[in-house]
Design a protein around this motif. Structure first.
Motif, short mmCIF file in Angstrom:
data_model
loop_
_atom_site.label_atom_id
_atom_site.label_comp_id
_atom_site.label_asym_id
_atom_site.label_seq_id
_atom_site.Cartn_x
_atom_site.Cartn_y
_atom_site.Cartn_z
N UNK B 173 -11.89 -15.26 2.04
CA UNK B 173 -11.59 -14.37 0.95
C UNK B 173 -12.06 -12.81 1.17
N UNK B 174 -13.31 -12.61 1.91
CA UNK B 174 -13.84 -11.31 2.31
C UNK B 174 -12.62 -10.67 3.26
N UNK B 175 -12.06 -11.65 4.18
CA UNK B 175 -10.84 -11.09 5.04
C UNK B 175 -9.79 -10.55 4.16
N UNK B 176 -9.56 -11.24 3.11
CA UNK B 176 -8.52 -10.83 2.25
C UNK B 176 -8.72 -9.30 1.54
N UNK B 177 -10.00 -9.34 1.45
CA UNK B 177 -10.51 -8.04 0.47
C UNK B 177 -10.54 -6.81 1.39
N UNK B 178 -10.71 -7.32 3.05
CA UNK B 178 -10.66 -6.31 3.93
C UNK B 178 -9.00 -5.57 3.97
N UNK B 179 -8.11 -6.90 3.91
CA UNK B 179 -6.86 -6.60 4.04
C UNK B 179 -6.39 -5.69 2.74
N UNK B 180 -6.85 -5.78 1.66
CA UNK B 180 -6.75 -4.91 0.46
C UNK B 180 -7.15 -3.50 0.84
N UNK B 181 -8.35 -3.54 1.30
CA UNK B 181 -8.74 -2.24 1.49
C UNK B 181 -8.02 -1.55 2.90
N UNK B 182 -7.50 -2.34 3.77
CA UNK B 182 -6.92 -1.73 4.70
C UNK B 182 -5.34 -1.10 4.13
N UNK B 183 -4.85 -1.84 3.27
CA UNK B 183 -3.57 -1.60 2.97
C UNK B 183 -3.58 -0.31 1.86
N UNK B 184 -4.45 -0.24 1.08
CA UNK B 184 -4.79 0.86 0.33
C UNK B 184 -5.02 2.12 1.25
N UNK B 185 -5.96 2.13 2.07
CA UNK B 185 -5.97 3.31 3.08
C UNK B 185 -4.86 3.48 3.60
N UNK B 186 -4.09 2.63 4.07
CA UNK B 186 -2.94 3.00 4.85
C UNK B 186 -1.75 3.73 4.15
N UNK B 187 -1.98 3.54 2.78
CA UNK B 187 -0.98 4.24 1.86
C UNK B 187 -1.25 5.69 2.08
N UNK B 188 -2.68 6.13 2.06
CA UNK B 188 -2.82 7.52 2.17
C UNK B 188 -3.37 7.90 3.44
N UNK B 189 -2.80 7.35 4.42
CA UNK B 189 -3.11 7.76 5.84
C UNK B 189 -4.55 7.94 6.20
N UNK B 190 -5.65 7.04 5.73
CA UNK B 190 -6.93 7.20 5.86
C UNK B 190 -7.09 6.01 7.07
N UNK B 191 -8.24 6.24 7.83
CA UNK B 191 -8.64 5.34 8.95
C UNK B 191 -9.72 4.38 8.37
#
Lengths: 258, 258
Positions: B173-191
Motif C-alpha cells: 500500500x505504501x508503494x501505491x501511495x508512492x505511485x499516486x504521488x509520482x503520478x500527481x507530480x508527473x502531471x505538473x512536471x515536478x521531479x
C-alpha cells in the motif's frame, strides 16, 4: 546580502543559523515573543525585534517563517513599512498570491523537509523550492538557496500545491500505514522490524523506478482469495478494512465485490 | 541434512542456491517443467524430477516453493509417497493447517522479502519466519534458517497471517501511495526525487519510533483548510480523493465533514 527573519520558530531558527554559517548577514529577527527573538538574534548576530513597527527597510530579503495562518496578517502589517522590498514565505501549502495585495516583489523559499527544534539540520541535502514573482528576484533567491543546498528547484505556485499534496501521500499517509502495520503486529506480539528489509527494498526501488511498475501484493495479482482473507483478518478494525478496500481497488480496479 | 526443493521458480531457485552455498545437500529439485528442474538441479548438484512419482523418501526436509494455490494439491500428491517426512511451505498467506490432512510433521519456512529472478539474494538480512508443528521440527527448522540468515523468528500461523496483512499495508500500500504521488507530480512536471529526503526521514524514524508518535501533516494538525484545499486539488482524481479522505479520517477521527 542582508536577510531579515520574521518568526523565530523551528524553521526560522534553522534557516537563520544556516544563513549565518554561510556568511549571509542576518539583519533582524522578529518574534512576538521577545525572548525567542533575542535568543535567536544573539546566535546569528542580529538585532531582535518583537514589534513589527521597528522593522528596518534595509534588508535585501524578508523571510517569513511564521505559521501558514499568520502569513496574510503579518504581510498586511509589514506592508506599511516595506513596499519595494522582496518578501518570501516558507510554506508549501500557501500560494505566493497571499502577498499580491501587499507587495510588488514577492516569492517563496520552501524547504521540503521536516525540522525538529533540537536537531541540527544539514541543509545541503534539503530540496529548496524557489519561486520569485519577478524573474530577477527568482534568480536572486535561487542563488541564495544554492549557497545552502545542492538541491534547488524553481517551483511555481501550481507545482508547489501539487508537491504539497503529493508529499502528504508519500510521507504523511505512508507513515499512517506504518502505524496501522505496527498496531496490527503489536496485537500479536510480532516485532515490526521484521518488515524493515521489505520496506527498505520498496524505498530503494522507487528512487529509480515507477512505483506502478514495481507494485506487488495480492491486489495487483487479482488474488481475490488473499484479499478477502485479509479483510476478514481485519474484522476488528473497520477503519483499516475500509482503507484496505479503497487502496486495493485503486491498485486494481478490476477487484470488485470488495 | 538433505533438502528436496519442490518448485523451481524464483523463490525455489534462490533458496536452493543459498542452501547449496552453505553446504546443505539438495537432494532433488522438482518442477513440472522438466527444463526448469534440470537447470536448477545442475547448479545445486541435485537430481531433477518433473514427476512427483519419482520423489525419494530420503530427504530430511521437503520444501514447497510452489504458488499458494498449488500447495494443497501438491501436498495431496506428495502424501502418497511421503508420510513420516517433514514438509514445509514458504508462503506468508497460507496456514500450516493446509498440510494437516496429509502429513504429521509439517511447518513453514517463510522468507519475508520479495525476490527477483535476475538478482542475487543475500539471505543474511532476510527475516525468516519459522514454524514447526512439532517442537523438534521447529528446532530443526530454526537451526537450518540460522545457517542462512541472522534474522530468524519463530512465528505461528496466527502471527504469520497478521504479518502478511501488516506487510500489505507497510509495503504494497505504501508503494501505491508512492505511485499516486509520482503520478500527481508527473502531471505538473515536478521531479518525484524532491520527496525522497522527506520519505527517507520518515523511514528512519519508524525504525525506532512508533509511527503514531511521529505523524505529521494537515490531518493530525486538524488543519481543515489545507485538507480541503488538497481534496479540491485532487478533483481530477476521484479515487485519490477517496483515499485522501479515508486515510485522513483514520489519522484524525475528529476531522469530520470530509
Amino acid at each position: 546580502m542582508k536577510v531579515t527573519i520574521i518568526g523565530a520558530g523551528n524553521l526560522g531558527t534553522h534557516l537563520a543559523k544556516a544563513f549565518f554559517e554561510k556568511g549571509i548577514v542576518i539583519s533582524q529577527v522578529f518574534s512576538r515573543k521577545k525572548e525567542k527573538a533575542q535568543t535567536l538574534a544573539q546566535i546569528v548576530g542580529a538585532d531582535a525585534i518583537s514589534n513589527l513597527e521597528n522593522i528596518e527597510k534595509t534588508a535585501d530579503l524578508y523571510l517569513l517563517t511564521v505559521s501558514d495562518d499568520a502569513i496574510s496578517q503579518v504581510s498586511r502589517q509589514l506592508s506599511t513599512h516595506l513596499n519595494l522590498s522582496l518578501v518570501v514565505h516558507t510554506s508549501g501549502a500557501t500560494s505566493s498570491l497571499v502577498f499580491s495585495d501587499y507587495f510588488s516583489r514577492f516569492g517563496v523559499f520552501y524547504p521540503l523537509q521536516t525540522f525538529k527544534a533540537d536537531q541540527k539540520v544539514d541543509f545541503s541535502e534539503v530540496p529548496l523550492c524557489i519561486y520569485g514573482k519577478r524573474e530577477k528576484d527568482q534568480k536572486l533567491l535561487l542563488q541564495l538557496a544554492a549557497q545552502l543546498s545542492q538541491s534547488v528547484h524553481a517551483i511555481d505556485d501550481d507545482q508547489r500545491a501539487t508537491l504539497h499534496v503529493a508529499a502528504v501521500f508519500a510521507n504523511n499517509f505512508t507513515n499512517h500505514l506504518f502505524h496501522i502495520s505496527q498496531s496490527l503486529l503489536a496485537e500479536k506480539e510480532v516485532d515490526f522490524r521484521l518488515l524493515l528489509p521489505l520496506i527498505q527494498t520498496t524505498f530503494e526501488k522507487i528512487k529509480t523506478q515507477h512505483a506502478m511498475e514495481v507494485q506487488t501484493g495480492p491486489a495487483i495479482r487479482s488474488d481475490h482469495q488473499t484479499v478477502h482473507k485479509h479483510i476478514e483478518e481485519l474484522s476488528g478494525h473497520p477503519v483499516y478494512q475500509k482503507i484496505y478496500r479503497v487502496i486495493s481497488k485503486s491498485i486494481n480496479p478490476k477487484l470488485d465485490k470488495l
